[in-house]
Design a protein around this motif. Structure first.
Motif, PDB file in Angstrom:
ATOM      1  N   THR A  81       6.128  30.293  -0.687  1.00 17.26           N
ATOM      2  CA  THR A  81       5.371  31.165  -1.539  1.00 17.26           C
ATOM      3  C   THR A  81       6.107  31.524  -2.922  1.00 17.26           C
ATOM      4  O   THR A  81       7.001  32.075  -2.793  1.00 17.26           O
ATOM      5  N   TYR A  82       5.707  30.908  -3.834  1.00 22.99           N
ATOM      6  CA  TYR A  82       6.099  30.914  -5.334  1.00 22.99           C
ATOM      7  C   TYR A  82       5.264  31.702  -6.036  1.00 22.99           C
ATOM      8  O   TYR A  82       4.111  32.346  -5.300  1.00 22.99           O
ATOM      9  N   GLY A  83       5.664  32.040  -7.183  1.00 23.81           N
ATOM     10  CA  GLY A  83       4.855  33.005  -7.830  1.00 23.81           C
ATOM     11  C   GLY A  83       3.268  32.797  -8.153  1.00 23.81           C
ATOM     12  O   GLY A  83       2.454  33.488  -8.040  1.00 23.81           O
ATOM     13  N   ILE A 100      13.140  24.120  -8.555  1.00 23.03           N
ATOM     14  CA  ILE A 100      11.605  23.988  -9.085  1.00 23.03           C
ATOM     15  C   ILE A 100      11.856  23.716 -10.689  1.00 23.03           C
ATOM     16  O   ILE A 100      12.398  24.596 -11.181  1.00 23.03           O
ATOM     17  N   ARG A 134      16.001  33.539   1.810  1.00 24.50           N
ATOM     18  CA  ARG A 134      15.335  32.374   0.722  1.00 24.50           C
ATOM     19  C   ARG A 134      16.078  32.489  -0.347  1.00 24.50           C
ATOM     20  O   ARG A 134      16.669  33.515  -1.151  1.00 24.50           O
ATOM     21  N   MET A 135      16.019  31.314  -1.261  1.00 21.48           N
ATOM     22  CA  MET A 135      16.648  31.086  -2.369  1.00 21.48           C
ATOM     23  C   MET A 135      15.903  29.862  -2.994  1.00 21.48           C
ATOM     24  O   MET A 135      15.559  28.784  -2.337  1.00 21.48           O
ATOM     25  N   GLU A 136      15.625  30.300  -4.286  1.00 13.84           N
ATOM     26  CA  GLU A 136      15.061  28.927  -5.279  1.00 13.84           C
ATOM     27  C   GLU A 136      15.752  29.177  -6.352  1.00 13.84           C
ATOM     28  O   GLU A 136      16.108  30.017  -6.933  1.00 13.84           O
ATOM     29  N   TYR A 138      15.617  27.689 -10.425  1.00 11.90           N
ATOM     30  CA  TYR A 138      14.692  27.139 -11.548  1.00 11.90           C
ATOM     31  C   TYR A 138      15.335  26.560 -12.503  1.00 11.90           C
ATOM     32  O   TYR A 138      16.497  26.943 -12.884  1.00 11.90           O
TER      33      TYR A 138
END
Lengths: 148, 148
Positions: A81-83, A100, A134-136, A138
């Motif tokens: 679930t991203y923005g 991403i 969780r980590m993403e 960018y």
DNA sequence: AGACTAATTATAACGATTATAAAGTAATAA
DNA sequence: TTATTACTTTATAATCGTTATAATTAGTCT
């Protein structure tokens, strides 16, 4: 061992997993699972729905959502679930993070040993019992860098 | 220096920031900003809307969304998007991460030096130009631990 | 004051997801 | 084999967060 062979091995493993959990393997479930494993992307429910409407002209979008939930509950699939508006779905294989592209939205997997240190610090500072994180990351992908 | 004083200092700083960016300070904007700064939580747009309906019985929910976007564009507010339905909004003060209770949903801030190492590894492995990252930790908060 | 711009309001539209009910399909028991 | 049962899919409607639209109001600038 070719690529297709590896995919079908993964599919078979996933199906065995589901069978053990008492989940029936319907044609729709098989196709959704196959699509998730073979597509290297991280598709949305609607993308899966559209990708399979050739094979299953009558499949309902609810079937896609229902079965993604079933797969999630079996631990085979993770919901990302991203923005943005809609969730993306990722086959759980090995632990990995995602990076991403801010420009084109591409999602690339990448591995990192782990962030146990962050978790344990958080635990001691907040008093929470930590379960997961969780980590993403960018940034701008190589393709988009070239285009600018 | 009392708590209210610190809050109003923050509010004034935020307002100066907006004025410099050419943003008018309407009563609604002032109230939304004030609520965001004074409430220690990370409210949803609807929570802000409901919290202010006493003062502004005619305020539209669109006003809340519009102004949250204005604040975001000014860099004053961050939108937090977790898996659940609605976004939460967080005043940008210092950099921090969030730890979220799986049981009651409470969100607690916590500080960690930074994860530059992860970013630079991701950069070299994927070829992305890394800009930022997000991370959340999930677990069970002290209150919920006690209740079980 | 008059003209222009921006902000707010009320409401409708949108899109992703979920709920519901009916129909179909597979598993099981008699 | 047939009946019963539980599960699955389908079609459709409902829900909910968010955004777009158009009209009204308020502020700003000569």
């Amino acid at each position: 061992m070719g690529c297709m062979t590896m995919s079908s091995a993964k599919i078979n493993a996933a199906i065995d997993n589901l069978k053990e959990a008492g989940v029936r393997i319907t044609p729709q479930r098989h196709a959704i699972l196959e699509h998730l494993i073979q597509s290297m992307s991280h598709p949305t429910a609607d993308e899966i729905y559209k990708a399979l409407e050739g094979k299953f002209p009558n499949m309902s979008v609810a079937t896609v959502y229902n079965n993604l939930r079933v797969f999630k509950e079996a631990g085979l699939v993770k919901e990302l679930t991203y923005g943005d508006s809609s969730s993306r779905f990722d086959c759980v294989t090995t632990d990995h993070y995602h990076i991403i592209c801010d420009s084109c939205g591409k999602i690339v997997d990448f591995h990192y040993p782990g962030l146990d240190e962050v978790e344990s610090l958080a635990e001691s500072v907040t008093g929470f019992e930590v379960g997961r994180h969780r980590m993403e990351i960018y940034g701008v992908c190589p393709d988009c860098k070239r285009k600018h």
